[in-house]
Design a protein around this motif. Structure first.
Motif, PDB file in Angstrom:
ATOM      1  N   PHE A   8      -2.786   4.997   1.734  1.00 54.29           N
ATOM      2  CA  PHE A   8      -3.204   4.766   3.290  1.00 54.29           C
ATOM      3  C   PHE A   8      -3.546   6.167   3.654  1.00 54.29           C
ATOM      4  O   PHE A   8      -4.720   6.209   4.513  1.00 54.29           O
ATOM      5  CB  PHE A   8      -1.688   4.765   3.921  1.00 54.29           C
ATOM      6  N   LYS A   9      -3.458   7.243   3.369  1.00 53.65           N
ATOM      7  CA  LYS A   9      -4.252   8.528   3.478  1.00 53.65           C
ATOM      8  C   LYS A   9      -5.402   8.357   3.232  1.00 53.65           C
ATOM      9  O   LYS A   9      -6.435   8.864   3.981  1.00 53.65           O
ATOM     10  CB  LYS A   9      -3.569   9.698   2.664  1.00 53.65           C
ATOM     11  N   VAL A  10      -5.981   7.869   1.961  1.00 49.31           N
ATOM     12  CA  VAL A  10      -7.233   7.888   1.732  1.00 49.31           C
ATOM     13  C   VAL A  10      -7.989   6.652   2.466  1.00 49.31           C
ATOM     14  O   VAL A  10      -9.271   6.962   2.773  1.00 49.31           O
ATOM     15  CB  VAL A  10      -7.527   7.659  -0.022  1.00 49.31           C
ATOM     16  N   SER A  60      -8.109  13.962  11.126  1.00 52.68           N
ATOM     17  CA  SER A  60      -8.252  14.641   9.857  1.00 52.68           C
ATOM     18  C   SER A  60      -6.881  14.648   8.885  1.00 52.68           C
ATOM     19  O   SER A  60      -7.087  14.955   7.985  1.00 52.68           O
ATOM     20  CB  SER A  60      -8.827  15.996  10.157  1.00 52.68           C
ATOM     21  N   LYS A  61      -5.946  14.421   9.618  1.00 52.96           N
ATOM     22  CA  LYS A  61      -4.594  14.213   8.794  1.00 52.96           C
ATOM     23  C   LYS A  61      -3.907  13.271   8.495  1.00 52.96           C
ATOM     24  O   LYS A  61      -4.477  11.907   9.052  1.00 52.96           O
ATOM     25  CB  LYS A  61      -3.634  15.317   9.643  1.00 52.96           C
ATOM     26  N   ALA A  62      -3.167  12.862   7.415  1.00 50.61           N
ATOM     27  CA  ALA A  62      -2.558  11.749   7.265  1.00 50.61           C
ATOM     28  C   ALA A  62      -0.821  11.811   7.165  1.00 50.61           C
ATOM     29  O   ALA A  62      -0.397  12.924   6.994  1.00 50.61           O
ATOM     30  CB  ALA A  62      -3.091  11.157   6.183  1.00 50.61           C
ATOM     31  N   THR A 114       0.741  -1.183  -0.019  1.00 48.84           N
ATOM     32  CA  THR A 114      -0.053  -0.081  -0.022  1.00 48.84           C
ATOM     33  C   THR A 114       1.038   1.136   0.039  1.00 48.84           C
ATOM     34  O   THR A 114       1.757   1.314   0.916  1.00 48.84           O
ATOM     35  CB  THR A 114      -1.044  -0.062   1.189  1.00 48.84           C
ATOM     36  N   SER A 115       0.729   2.208  -0.840  1.00 46.47           N
ATOM     37  CA  SER A 115       1.401   3.500  -1.090  1.00 46.47           C
ATOM     38  C   SER A 115       0.959   4.398   0.056  1.00 46.47           C
ATOM     39  O   SER A 115      -0.104   4.021   0.671  1.00 46.47           O
ATOM     40  CB  SER A 115       1.375   3.946  -2.429  1.00 46.47           C
ATOM     41  N   ALA A 157      -7.599   3.946  11.421  1.00 47.71           N
ATOM     42  CA  ALA A 157      -6.790   3.686  12.356  1.00 47.71           C
ATOM     43  C   ALA A 157      -6.623   4.590  13.554  1.00 47.71           C
ATOM     44  O   ALA A 157      -6.579   4.184  14.675  1.00 47.71           O
ATOM     45  CB  ALA A 157      -5.357   3.731  11.643  1.00 47.71           C
ATOM     46  N   LEU A 158      -6.574   5.930  13.274  1.00 48.12           N
ATOM     47  CA  LEU A 158      -6.669   6.958  14.402  1.00 48.12           C
ATOM     48  C   LEU A 158      -8.101   6.704  15.372  1.00 48.12           C
ATOM     49  O   LEU A 158      -8.045   6.542  16.488  1.00 48.12           O
ATOM     50  CB  LEU A 158      -6.550   8.346  14.005  1.00 48.12           C
ATOM     51  N   ASP A 159      -9.262   6.647  14.629  1.00 43.40           N
ATOM     52  CA  ASP A 159     -10.393   6.442  15.285  1.00 43.40           C
ATOM     53  C   ASP A 159     -10.525   5.156  16.367  1.00 43.40           C
ATOM     54  O   ASP A 159     -10.961   5.055  17.158  1.00 43.40           O
ATOM     55  CB  ASP A 159     -11.592   6.509  14.131  1.00 43.40           C
ATOM     56  N   SER A 160     -10.012   4.147  15.540  1.00 43.84           N
ATOM     57  CA  SER A 160      -9.856   2.781  16.210  1.00 43.84           C
ATOM     58  C   SER A 160      -8.978   2.719  17.423  1.00 43.84           C
ATOM     59  O   SER A 160      -9.433   2.254  18.469  1.00 43.84           O
ATOM     60  CB  SER A 160      -9.354   1.497  15.135  1.00 43.84           C
TER      61      SER A 160
END
Length: 304
Positions: free
Chosen positions: A258-260, A302-304, A253-254, A266-269
């Motif tokens: 990953f950002k999209v 909201s960021k990646a 995965t690029s 991942a953050l929410d989990s």
């Protein structure tokens, strides 16, 4: 596992073994080779993991531990495939189904002991217990996650962990219900002997009266073993506020993918599981395989 109960506030009968992806491979390895796992843990759950065929069928895994086992795996997983073997980094991995059947064999279950495939969790899981018909044998169950690949956020973030915890609680309850309490007659005799002992007199009670600190007959004769083994209350741990730094690897995965697809999930989990606000969580993404070698860091959902 040999010394943790002496150092941490752990509850007997509720020691669980679990891991995700490579951590699931760790679960399989410990079940194969650990000298203490079989006598210590209550249940094991492999999430998206697997085991190499040569290792699983070889001498290294000859004395495998028989404990209640659940394998949660994406049916569409391209990394460790669900229903066929796959070559990963030169290792021939068993399919998730074959892996679970091998667990059932280690439990002493026959192919005819397998139960039917059932739809569970609102149709999101296809589950089969390959020891369902074997009386007295622990479960060896696989639950395929419908529509999921190598992903713990399908159908929503935290779903697989909810299913793992549900399995753990079921096995803990079953283990507690099979603990044999002392026969009622023996408990009653113990109570009678306790009541017959002379009690010291104090200014607050008449000499010879029952000792208020002695358990009553009904308590001693209770079938619940936990009543006769009071546990020490331990102070709760202070809350953790972070910051927390995660290093995430998604093979093939690029960074842009990953950002999209995964960053916010991942953050929410992690925020849901730890209670930390997303602003206190930083994600560092490390691509692997054929994707770009750049990495990306973020704080906040909201960021990646």
């Amino acid at each position: 596992m040999a010394d943790l109960p002496a150092r941490l506030p752990m509850t007997p009968g509720k020691y669980y073994l679990s891991g995700e992806s490579a951590g699931g491979m760790m679960v399989e390895t410990l079940l194969c080779q650990s000298n203490t796992i079989g006598d210590t843990i209550t249940a094991a759950v492999d999430i998206l993991g697997g085991i190499g065929a040569d290792y699983a069928l070889g001498s290294s895994c000859a004395r495998s531990n028989s404990v209640p086992y659940l394998h949660l795996h994406g049916i569409e997983d391209p990394s460790i495939t669900y229903d066929k073997r796959v070559l990963v980094d030169g290792v021939n991995f068993l399919s998730a189904i074959e892996n679970t059947k091998l667990r059932a064999q280690e439990h002493g279950c026959l192919p005819t002991d397998a139960g039917p495939e059932t739809l569970e969790a609102d149709g999101n899981l296809k589950c089969t217990d390959f020891c369902a018909k074997a009386e007295g044998k622990p479960p060896a169950e696989i639950c395929g996650i419908v529509g999921a690949a190598h992903d713990t956020n399908h159908p929503y973030a935290g779903f697989v962990y909810e299913q793992a915890w549900k399995f753990f609680e079921q096995q803990a309850q079953q283990k507690a219900s099979t603990v044999t309490a002392p026969p009622c007659s023996a408990a009653a005799e113990q109570a009678n002997n306790t009541a017959a002992l002379p009690q010291p007199a104090t200014s607050n009670k008449t000499a010879g009266a029952p000792n208020p600190s002695s358990p009553p007959l009904s308590l001693l004769a209770s079938p619940s073993p936990s009543v006769m083994r009071p546990t020490k209350q331990l102070p709760s741990s202070p809350p953790v506020h972070g910051p927390l730094i995660l290093v995430v690897i998604f093979p093939g995965t690029s960074v842009s993918q990953f950002k999209v697809k995964y960053s916010s999930k991942a953050l929410d989990s992690v925020s849901s599981a730890t209670g930390l606000p997303t602003k206190n969580i930083t994600v560092t993404y490390k691509p692997s395989g054929n994707s770009t070698t750049n990495s990306s860091s973020s704080s906040g959902a909201s960021k990646a």
